[in-house]
Structure formats: structure tokens, C-alpha cells
Design an enzyme around this catalytic site. Structure first.
Site, PDB file in Angstrom:
ATOM      1  N   HIS A 191       0.821  -1.213   0.000  1.00 38.93           N
ATOM      2  CA  HIS A 191       0.000   0.000   0.000  1.00 38.93           C
ATOM      3  C   HIS A 191       0.851   1.258   0.000  1.00 38.93           C
ATOM      4  O   HIS A 191       0.357   2.355  -0.336  1.00 38.93           O
ATOM      5  CB  HIS A 191      -0.911  -0.006   1.236  1.00 38.93           C
ATOM      6  CG  HIS A 191      -2.227   0.683   1.013  1.00 38.93           C
ATOM      7  ND1 HIS A 191      -2.371   1.762   0.168  1.00 38.93           N
ATOM      8  CD2 HIS A 191      -3.471   0.447   1.525  1.00 38.93           C
ATOM      9  CE1 HIS A 191      -3.633   2.173   0.181  1.00 38.93           C
ATOM     10  NE2 HIS A 191      -4.317   1.395   0.989  1.00 38.93           N
ATOM     11  N   SER A 192       2.113   1.163   0.356  1.00 33.89           N
ATOM     12  CA  SER A 192       2.983   2.342   0.320  1.00 33.89           C
ATOM     13  C   SER A 192       3.194   2.841  -1.104  1.00 33.89           C
ATOM     14  O   SER A 192       3.574   3.997  -1.307  1.00 33.89           O
ATOM     15  CB  SER A 192       4.342   2.019   0.943  1.00 33.89           C
ATOM     16  OG  SER A 192       4.979   0.973   0.231  1.00 33.89           O
TER      17      SER A 192
END
Length: 518
Positions: free
Chosen positions: A139-140
Site C-alpha cells: 500500500h505504500s
């Protein structure tokens, strides 16, 4: 070298062994008629030819010395496709239940931070002859909307695999992973100065946005006896607990156009329909166990801050809270309360959009946030502190046209998302080519696989309840179900299992960390 924003980096810092912070997709694919090739090799060749089209596939992390600032993305010139693209086969009979169990297990493992943060799995052996394709990315580097943009880049709109131009040779050669300490520190100082300059330039815009948002909040004040639109803390519920890394996962697919028409008829939107379905399903599920709080459950709902046409592979998202009105017994009144709360939250976000995505640099934030995340998960604070929300519910707009993966048609595009300490259940829905595909991802200790199927069954029942609501013009619900409403057993979801799953007794609250009733 590209610096992660504070929001992007927070998904790295909040990651613990119990809470992998990657998002994924489960696609069900139909191979072309008469196909007799090696589909795994076809997929691997397609991915290899298109790596350069999406930066999320070709970059990896370089941490800052002593974690004084956020890490940076650097190019990786040595990507091992055999590591990133893998092949698995289900044991016989190859049911959807087996596939759900496998995806839950694959989704529970952390990504290797020394490599680009993504993996793909070609899963064969399904009893109906289809092939599953599971992908996950950290998700980064990508949010839900950016994930759908990535799908448009990686996949085709026809069975013919399109040819793409080869990557251009970069000037200066490969960058290498080990950057110099001085180079990293100079980059950190330069990036911090740039962020503070942007903050200063944004102050007039921020003042106007806050004033407008204050006016919206003032206009949302309700009279005595009316349901408030401003929400306090959420009540304690079974999902507000520390979690393990083990997951349960289930899916559901519904016709999108029918839900859109239904929302219009009963005075809401597709998003309201989804929220109302989740509200009723959770209400029934928890009431059967004697675990339903007297106060209304609150959903944490991610909202995209991405502007039209922005396909950057980063996070541009914020969070609002929506009243699920589970304390209201009447389905029609509950639907109205959910719609009003959702629209009120979106109105505030519209005014605050210019400032919600602002990056505020904090020296030493990596080690500080990582330490806090570990403390929060291991100290049972998730069970003890008042929760902000009880569950996470997300609605992601996906591709409107059918996509093809290495020549195979994508029949369903199910999301696989992130539960976290304090919010052990994540319900994400994604529109795709005329369908609305649900993915329920949870901590298996809090919501077992059988209970996940049970919740799917309650979602179906909740939709039928909404169909029976009168229209906004006072007209009664249609007497005869349409063809789309008739009970069916889609290959994509184990409907029978959802209905037949054993229901656990309230005493199982002890297993979830709650206190057994006397």
C-alpha cells in the site's frame, strides 16, 4: 530517487508481522476456447514485457540512515520474474472454498522489502476450468484507485495481447541499491525543505478550505430529537481487538446496473446500498451472537483525493466515518440515516480536499511510528481504547469494460484488502464490467472462514430487504423479482456454503477476546 510522502511511508511504518500492509486482487479468468499452451509462461512473458510501464513494478526501497527521514524509491535493474510471478495448483476438486483459503494464506505473508514490493500468482486447478490470478502490492506504493489504473496498463481490452514499445535505455546506467550516506542525507534535507515551502504556500488555501468546511459542519447541525450528523467515538464491538496475521476471505458478485437503479429508486446511491447491506448484515450477525452494541456501529470509509486523469502510483486517500445506524430496527429509516451520514461526510471532504493530502515532514518519524504500531498491537490497546470506527468499508470504482490477462478474459475482479488492529474486518467492493465485486478480508481469529461465508449470506439477505423498500415516490417495491434478482449460484461465490455455514454460539466471544456472558 523519489521520496515517499508521509502518507505513503506510513503504510510501511504501521506494518507489523500481524498486519501486512499490502492490497491485492483476485481475478477469475476464462481461457480462450481450445487453449493448449502454458498459461503461466504466457503471463510471465506478458508481465516481463510491461514492467517498464508501471513504476510500482520496477522500484524498491532505500531506507534513510538511522531512519531520520522517510525512505526513497530507487530503480531496480535486476528483477527476478520467477520470484515475483509464481504458479500454484489447487488440489482436487478445486472449489472456490479452496481458492478462498489459499488467497487468505497468501495474503497473510509479508512482502520482501529488499525487492520491488509486489507478487503475482497464477492459480490453476479450479473445477470449472477457469484460472485464478492473485496479485498483491504494498500500500505504500499504490492505493485502490491507482491499482485500477495499473490494471489498465498491465492488461488488455481484447483477447489479442497488445505489443508495447521496449523500455528506453536510461542515462547513467543502473542506480544500485546501496546509495551513499551523504547522498541520502542531502536528499532528505532537500526534500524536507521543499515540503515546508509547500506548506507555507498552502496556508491561504488551507484557511479558505477550513472556513468552508466549518460552514458545512455548521449547516449540518440537527435539532433536538433528530439524529446527529456529527459522530462521536464508536461503541466497543467484536471487531475492535488486536489481530493476528492469519486471514479469512470470501467473495460476492452482484449486478452493478441493478444496484444503481435500486439506489435511485429508494433514494440513495450505489454507495448507500453497499453501506446499508453491510449495516444489516453486521446487525444480524452480531445480534445472533448477543454481541450487537446498543449504540450504532460506525464505518471507517476511505475516500479518494485523486483528481480526474491522475494515474500516479501513490496514495491519495483520506478517511471519513459513516453512521451505520445499526440501532435503528426499521430498514427504511436506517437506509435514510446511512445516506444522510454518508452525504454529510462527503460534503466536508469536498471542502477539505486541498489540505487533506498535505505532506508534513517529521524528523525521526519512521522509528517513532514503527514503535507506536508495535506497541499498539502487542499491548491490547486496540481492545482497551475507545474505537474511532468498528469496521472498514471501501468502494473502489474499477474498469467499466472487460479486461484480458495474457489473452484470458477477466470474469471477476475481487479486491483483497487490509484489516488492522482495532478494525479486524475490511469489506471492500469494486465495480468491474457490469458487476460489483465484494471482498471480505478479516483476521481469522475474529471472523473465521465459516463465519465469513455466513456474513456473505447476510449481505444477500440484506440486499433483498432493501429491494422490498418503497420508492422515494411512494411506490411499492416490484411484486415479481426480475431475472437479475432470482436466486442463482454464480461460480464466483460459494452461495451454498454461505447459507449452510454453522453459526457459532455467543460463548465464542471469549475466543475473540471478549468476556463470556454470565
Amino acid at each position: 530517487m523519489h521520496h515517499l510522502s508521509g502518507l505513503d511511508a506510513s503504510f510501511l511504518h504501521f506494518e507489523t508481522p500481524e498486519t501486512p500492509m499490502h492490497v491485492g486482487s483476485l481475478m477469475l479468468l476464462e481461457l480462450p476456447p481450445g487453449y493448449d499452451g502454458d498459461y503461466y509462461e504466457d503471463v510471465k512473458a506478458m508481465v516481463g514485457a510491461r514492467l517498464h510501464l508501471a513504476s510500482v513494478l520496477t522500484r524498491k526501497l532505500a531506507p534513510m540512515p538511522f531512519e531520520l527521514a522517510e525512505p526513497v524509491w530507487i530503480d531496480d535493474d535486476d528483477i527476478d520474474l520467477d520470484y515475483h510471478v509464481r504458479s500454484l495448483t489447487l488440489r482436487r476438486p478445486g472449489s472456490m472454498e479452496q481458492l478462498h483459503h489459499l488467497v487468505a494464506r497468501l495474503h497473510s505473508s509479508l512482502l520482501d522489502r529488499s525487492r520491488p514490493l509486489w507478487e503475482m500468482y497464477v492459480i490453476e486447478g479450479l473445477e470449472d476450468g477457469r484460472v485464478a490470478f492473485y496479485t498483491k502490492a504494498h500500500h505504500s506504493g499504490v492505493d485502490g484507485k491507482a491499482g485500477t489504473e495499473l490494471a489498465k496498463v498491465m492488461y488488455d481490452i481484447s483477447p489479442k495481447i497488445r505489443e508495447v514499445p521496449p523500455p528506453r535505455r536510461r542515462a547513467g546506467g543502473s542506480g544500485g541499491y546501496q546509495l551513499g550516506v551523504a547522498e541520502l542525507l542531502r536528499a532528505a534535507v532537500s526534500n524536507t525543505a521543499l515540503q515546508y515551502r509547500k506548506l507555507a504556500e498552502l496556508l491561504p488555501t488551507a484557511a479558505r478550505a477550513l472556513t468552508a468546511a466549518g460552514s458545512v459542519l455548521a449547516s449540518q447541525q440537527t435539532g433536538r430529537g433528530e439524529r446527529p450528523l456529527t459522530l462521536g467515538l464508536a461503541p466497543k464491538a467484536m471487531f475492535n481487538d488486536s489481530i493476528t496475521n492469519q486471514r479469512s476471505y470470501s467473495t460476492l458478485s452482484l449486478p452493478f446496473d441493478e444496484l444503481k437503479a435500486l439506489g435511485k429508486r429508494v433514494g440513495g446511491t450505489v454507495n448507500t446500498i453497499v453501506m446499508a447491506m453491510c449495516s444489516e448484515a453486521l446487525r444480524r450477525f452480531m445480534k445472533e451472537r448477543g454481541l450487537l452494541p446498543k449504540e450504532a456501529l460506525i464505518a471507517g470509509v476511505p475516500v479518494s483525493l485523486r483528481t480526474e486523469g491522475d494515474d500516479a502510483m501513490n496514495n491519495q486517500v483520506s478517511m471519513v466515518r459513516v453512521d451505520l445506524a445499526t440501532d435503528i430496527a426499521d430498514a427504511g429509516e436506517r437506509f435514510k440515516a446511512i445516506h444522510a451520514s454518508s452525504e454529510a461526510a462527503k460534503a466536508v471532504v469536498r471542502e477539505l480536499r486541498p489540505v487533506l493530502g498535505v505532506d508534513v515532514p517529521v524528523t525521526g518519524s519512521p522509528w517513532l511510528m514503527t514503535s507506536l504500531a508495535s506497541l499498539y498491537g502487542r499491548s491490547n490497546l486496540a481492545r482497551r481504547l475507545p474505537p474511532v470506527a468498528n469496521v472498514l468499508i471501501s468502494n473502489v470504482p474499477g474498469p467499466a469494460v472487460p479486461l484480458y490477462v495474457a489473452g484470458a478474459r477477466m470474469m471477476h475482479f475481487y479486491p483483497v484488502s487490509i484489516p488492522y488492529h482495532g478494525t479486524a474486518l475490511n469489506i471492500t467492493v469494486q465495480s468491474y464490467a457490469g458487476s460489483l465485486d465484494f471482498g471480505l478480508t478479516a483476521c481469522r481469529r475474529i471472523l473465521s472462514q465459516e463465519e465469513s461465508y455466513e456474513l456473505i449470506g447476510h449481505l444477500r439477505d440484506a440486499l433483498e430487504q432493501i429491494r422490498q423498500l418503497p420508492g422515494v415516490d411512494g411506490a411499492a417495491a416490484p411484486a415479481e423479482p426480475s431475472a437479475a434478482r432470482k436466486p442463482r449460484t454464480p461460480r464466483a461465490a460459494p452461495v451454498g456454503k454461505a447459507a449452510a455455514a454453522p453459526r457459532r454460539k455467543p460463548a465464542t466471544a471469549a475466543r475473540r477476546g471478549g468476556r463470556p456472558s454470565a
